[in-house]
Scaffold this motif. Structure first.
Motif, PDB file in Angstrom:
ATOM      1  N   GLN A 249      79.950  46.283 120.747  1.00 31.09           N
ATOM      2  CA  GLN A 249      79.221  46.978 121.804  1.00 31.09           C
ATOM      3  C   GLN A 249      79.934  48.273 122.189  1.00 31.09           C
ATOM      4  O   GLN A 249      80.028  48.627 123.352  1.00 31.09           O
ATOM      5  CB  GLN A 249      79.089  46.071 123.020  1.00 31.09           C
ATOM      6  N   THR A 250      80.453  48.976 121.210  1.00 29.21           N
ATOM      7  CA  THR A 250      81.237  50.183 121.430  1.00 29.21           C
ATOM      8  C   THR A 250      80.389  51.309 122.013  1.00 29.21           C
ATOM      9  O   THR A 250      79.348  51.666 121.463  1.00 29.21           O
ATOM     10  CB  THR A 250      81.862  50.659 120.099  1.00 29.21           C
ATOM     11  N   ASP A 251      80.874  51.869 123.133  1.00 23.16           N
ATOM     12  CA  ASP A 251      80.239  53.038 123.744  1.00 23.16           C
ATOM     13  C   ASP A 251      78.752  52.833 124.031  1.00 23.16           C
ATOM     14  O   ASP A 251      77.984  53.794 124.076  1.00 23.16           O
ATOM     15  CB  ASP A 251      80.420  54.279 122.857  1.00 23.16           C
ATOM     16  N   GLY A 252      78.327  51.589 124.190  1.00 20.63           N
ATOM     17  CA  GLY A 252      76.937  51.319 124.521  1.00 20.63           C
ATOM     18  C   GLY A 252      75.951  51.683 123.444  1.00 20.63           C
ATOM     19  O   GLY A 252      74.752  51.789 123.689  1.00 20.63           O
ATOM     20  N   GLU A 253      76.432  51.847 122.186  1.00 19.04           N
ATOM     21  CA  GLU A 253      75.537  52.285 121.108  1.00 19.04           C
ATOM     22  C   GLU A 253      74.870  51.130 120.372  1.00 19.04           C
ATOM     23  O   GLU A 253      74.034  51.341 119.511  1.00 19.04           O
ATOM     24  CB  GLU A 253      76.313  53.137 120.099  1.00 19.04           C
ATOM     25  N   ARG A 254      75.246  49.898 120.716  1.00 24.10           N
ATOM     26  CA  ARG A 254      74.630  48.747 120.057  1.00 24.10           C
ATOM     27  C   ARG A 254      73.212  48.556 120.574  1.00 24.10           C
ATOM     28  O   ARG A 254      72.984  48.405 121.775  1.00 24.10           O
ATOM     29  CB  ARG A 254      75.460  47.501 120.330  1.00 24.10           C
ATOM     30  N   PRO A 255      72.208  48.546 119.690  1.00 30.31           N
ATOM     31  CA  PRO A 255      70.820  48.374 120.133  1.00 30.31           C
ATOM     32  C   PRO A 255      70.540  46.918 120.476  1.00 30.31           C
ATOM     33  O   PRO A 255      71.398  46.043 120.307  1.00 30.31           O
ATOM     34  CB  PRO A 255      70.012  48.822 118.920  1.00 30.31           C
ATOM     35  N   THR A 256      69.357  46.630 120.947  1.00 26.62           N
ATOM     36  CA  THR A 256      68.957  45.242 121.151  1.00 26.62           C
ATOM     37  C   THR A 256      68.876  44.556 119.796  1.00 26.62           C
ATOM     38  O   THR A 256      68.760  45.213 118.750  1.00 26.62           O
ATOM     39  CB  THR A 256      67.604  45.149 121.844  1.00 26.62           C
ATOM     40  N   GLN A 257      68.906  43.236 119.805  1.00 26.74           N
ATOM     41  CA  GLN A 257      68.856  42.516 118.533  1.00 26.74           C
ATOM     42  C   GLN A 257      67.545  42.794 117.803  1.00 26.74           C
ATOM     43  O   GLN A 257      67.534  42.996 116.585  1.00 26.74           O
ATOM     44  CB  GLN A 257      69.017  41.006 118.757  1.00 26.74           C
ATOM     45  N   GLU A 258      66.452  42.843 118.536  1.00 22.46           N
ATOM     46  CA  GLU A 258      65.145  43.096 117.900  1.00 22.46           C
ATOM     47  C   GLU A 258      65.121  44.459 117.242  1.00 22.46           C
ATOM     48  O   GLU A 258      64.677  44.610 116.091  1.00 22.46           O
ATOM     49  CB  GLU A 258      64.038  42.989 118.952  1.00 22.46           C
TER      50      GLU A 258
ATOM     51  N   ASN B 197      86.290  40.861 122.162  1.00 22.07           N
ATOM     52  CA  ASN B 197      86.068  39.494 122.648  1.00 22.07           C
ATOM     53  C   ASN B 197      86.606  38.429 121.690  1.00 22.07           C
ATOM     54  O   ASN B 197      86.023  37.373 121.514  1.00 22.07           O
ATOM     55  CB  ASN B 197      84.581  39.235 122.902  1.00 22.07           C
ATOM     56  N   GLY B 198      87.730  38.743 121.051  1.00 23.66           N
ATOM     57  CA  GLY B 198      88.368  37.779 120.168  1.00 23.66           C
ATOM     58  C   GLY B 198      87.883  37.795 118.738  1.00 23.66           C
ATOM     59  O   GLY B 198      88.420  37.063 117.907  1.00 23.66           O
ATOM     60  N   LEU B 199      86.864  38.605 118.405  1.00 17.92           N
ATOM     61  CA  LEU B 199      86.321  38.647 117.044  1.00 17.92           C
ATOM     62  C   LEU B 199      86.514  40.026 116.425  1.00 17.92           C
ATOM     63  O   LEU B 199      86.536  41.045 117.125  1.00 17.92           O
ATOM     64  CB  LEU B 199      84.822  38.325 117.062  1.00 17.92           C
ATOM     65  N   TRP B 200      86.628  40.028 115.103  1.00 16.30           N
ATOM     66  CA  TRP B 200      86.589  41.284 114.361  1.00 16.30           C
ATOM     67  C   TRP B 200      85.126  41.672 114.161  1.00 16.30           C
ATOM     68  O   TRP B 200      84.333  40.884 113.670  1.00 16.30           O
ATOM     69  CB  TRP B 200      87.273  41.134 113.005  1.00 16.30           C
ATOM     70  N   LYS B 201      84.787  42.914 114.557  1.00 23.08           N
ATOM     71  CA  LYS B 201      83.405  43.378 114.467  1.00 23.08           C
ATOM     72  C   LYS B 201      83.367  44.778 113.876  1.00 23.08           C
ATOM     73  O   LYS B 201      84.404  45.441 113.712  1.00 23.08           O
ATOM     74  CB  LYS B 201      82.747  43.387 115.853  1.00 23.08           C
ATOM     75  N   ILE B 202      82.175  45.217 113.565  1.00 22.09           N
ATOM     76  CA  ILE B 202      81.960  46.572 113.070  1.00 22.09           C
ATOM     77  C   ILE B 202      81.051  47.287 114.056  1.00 22.09           C
ATOM     78  O   ILE B 202      80.124  46.682 114.609  1.00 22.09           O
ATOM     79  CB  ILE B 202      81.355  46.554 111.646  1.00 22.09           C
ATOM     80  N   SER B 203      81.325  48.552 114.312  1.00 19.40           N
ATOM     81  CA  SER B 203      80.447  49.293 115.219  1.00 19.40           C
ATOM     82  C   SER B 203      79.112  49.563 114.527  1.00 19.40           C
ATOM     83  O   SER B 203      79.026  49.608 113.299  1.00 19.40           O
ATOM     84  CB  SER B 203      81.103  50.606 115.655  1.00 19.40           C
ATOM     85  N   TYR B 204      78.077  49.743 115.329  1.00 23.82           N
ATOM     86  CA  TYR B 204      76.745  50.020 114.777  1.00 23.82           C
ATOM     87  C   TYR B 204      76.758  51.305 113.958  1.00 23.82           C
ATOM     88  O   TYR B 204      76.175  51.371 112.867  1.00 23.82           O
ATOM     89  CB  TYR B 204      75.740  50.116 115.921  1.00 23.82           C
ATOM     90  N   ALA B 205      77.471  52.325 114.458  1.00 23.02           N
ATOM     91  CA  ALA B 205      77.543  53.596 113.737  1.00 23.02           C
ATOM     92  C   ALA B 205      78.251  53.419 112.398  1.00 23.02           C
ATOM     93  O   ALA B 205      77.823  53.968 111.370  1.00 23.02           O
ATOM     94  CB  ALA B 205      78.259  54.635 114.590  1.00 23.02           C
ATOM     95  N   ALA B 206      79.347  52.645 112.384  1.00 21.08           N
ATOM     96  CA  ALA B 206      80.080  52.434 111.131  1.00 21.08           C
ATOM     97  C   ALA B 206      79.243  51.649 110.132  1.00 21.08           C
ATOM     98  O   ALA B 206      79.282  51.910 108.924  1.00 21.08           O
ATOM     99  CB  ALA B 206      81.389  51.710 111.419  1.00 21.08           C
ATOM    100  N   LEU B 207      78.475  50.678 110.618  1.00 20.87           N
ATOM    101  CA  LEU B 207      77.624  49.893 109.717  1.00 20.87           C
ATOM    102  C   LEU B 207      76.549  50.762 109.083  1.00 20.87           C
ATOM    103  O   LEU B 207      76.325  50.709 107.864  1.00 20.87           O
ATOM    104  CB  LEU B 207      76.985  48.733 110.473  1.00 20.87           C
ATOM    105  N   THR B 208      75.861  51.558 109.888  1.00 19.96           N
ATOM    106  CA  THR B 208      74.784  52.391 109.331  1.00 19.96           C
ATOM    107  C   THR B 208      75.336  53.447 108.380  1.00 19.96           C
ATOM    108  O   THR B 208      74.684  53.772 107.382  1.00 19.96           O
ATOM    109  CB  THR B 208      73.968  53.042 110.456  1.00 19.96           C
ATOM    110  N   ARG B 209      76.526  53.970 108.684  1.00 18.59           N
ATOM    111  CA  ARG B 209      77.147  54.930 107.737  1.00 18.59           C
ATOM    112  C   ARG B 209      77.402  54.241 106.406  1.00 18.59           C
ATOM    113  O   ARG B 209      77.166  54.830 105.332  1.00 18.59           O
ATOM    114  CB  ARG B 209      78.465  55.475 108.301  1.00 18.59           C
TER     115      ARG B 209
END
Length: 337
Positions: free
Chosen positions: A253-262, A320-332
């Protein structure tokens, strides 16, 4: 006589001043000071206030790695935390107790797996194996499942998965913090039993058909642990298998850029490029443990053409204890050439 009385009065006044204000320090032969006062609070800095529930004894803290279930996954993630233990308590017992209590409330992506009524009754070693005795509550029915859960395969699988992850989490934490190579778990048979008995494998593993097989010493199983490498594997597997609902759990949920799941599922489903194969190297973690970068080899299908992407730097972060990827990094990554 008057002079003697006067001397006694002066001595008494000096003694009272020493008791009330503290005697002055005397110089030592080495040039330092030798204090005749009692130890101050600072000399007991290793002792901390007793937390609620530890009934009056002095305690100390240790920083340890604890393991809990990643929400929605049959995998574990790590929390580094300071735990309390009393002066006469073994560190290993305090670690098990902390895992039973569950993750910190701030780590919303982690959840406990133990029945919260479980108690750790004893820990003792047999050579390089640590024996851990749990109370009968460990094998009792969870409060959040149907009372007849054992009659349903899906519920039986879920309950046994929790038990297996509980024991795997304890094994990881204890082998992290000590020289023991394996953990033998025992369960209390009677209320007055502090030694316990071996647990049946069918009480832990779904699909076990031998009703007499007992659980032997458990060793580390890092395939259950969401390290940065295993998390990168899960993320790429979700992309390859088009399991975008699961992939969403690994979007930060970095910088509020994560969209809704849908919106997320819709966006990535519409992307023209598909992942058909991949490999990833373990990579490295930053000094503060909050970011990691792995090198990925990606084979994609784009408009009917096979596209090979070599040595792609895949960046992850801890949230929150997990390794995640930012939405921007995933789309890149999904659009990389």
């Amino acid at each position: 006589m008057a002079k003697r009385a006067k001397k006694w009065r002066i001595a008494a006044l000096l003694l009272a001043a020493c008791l009330l204000g503290g005697c002055a320090a005397k110089p030592s032969p080495q040039g330092g000071e030798i204090s005749s006062a009692l130890p101050t609070v600072e000399t007991a800095a290793a002792q901390v206030d007793v937390p609620s529930g530890m009934s009056g004894s002095r305690v100390e803290t240790r920083e340890v790695a604890l393991y809990f279930r990643a929400r929605g996954e049959d995998l574990l993630a790590r929390e580094t935390r300071k735990i309390y233990l009393s002066r006469d308590e073994r560190l290993e017992k305090a670690i098990v107790r902390a895992i039973i209590d569950g993750p910190s409330a701030s780590l919303m992506d982690l959840s406990g797996t133990f029945n919260p009524s479980t108690q750790v009754l004893s820990v003792f070693e047999t050579g390089s194996v640590l024996n851990v005795t749990l109370s009968r509550a460990f094998l009792s029915s969870p409060t959040d499942v149907p009372s007849d859960w054992y009659n349903y395969a899906s519920w039986r699988e879920e309950v046994l998965m929790r038990r297996m992850l509980s024991l795997a989490a304890v094994t990881l934490a204890l082998t992290d913090a000590s020289e023991y190579t394996a953990v033998q778990f025992l369960a209390q048979e009677r209320a007055d039993d502090l030694t316990g008995k071996r647990i049946l494998r069918r009480e832990i593993y779904f699909g076990e058909t031998d009703d007499t097989a007992v659980l032997g010493p458990m060793t580390r199983d890092e395939s259950l642990l969401l390290t940065q490498y295993n998390s990168a594997q899960v993320i790429l597997e979700c992309w390859r298998d088009k399991d975008f609902a699961r992939l969403y759990r690994f979007i930060a949920q970095t910088d509020g850029e994560r969209p809704t799941q849908e919106a997320f599922v819709q966006t990535v489903s519409d992307m023209p490029r598909a992942l058909i194969d991949f490999s990833v190297q373990p990579g490295s973690v930053s000094e503060d443990g909050q970011t990691a970068v792995m090198t990925a080899e990606l084979t994609c299908l784009s408009q009917g053409d096979v596209l090979n992407i070599h040595a792609y730097p895949m960046h992850l972060l801890r949230e929150n204890g997990l390794w995640k990827i930012s939405y921007a990094a995933l789309t890149r990554m999904m659009e990389a050439n």
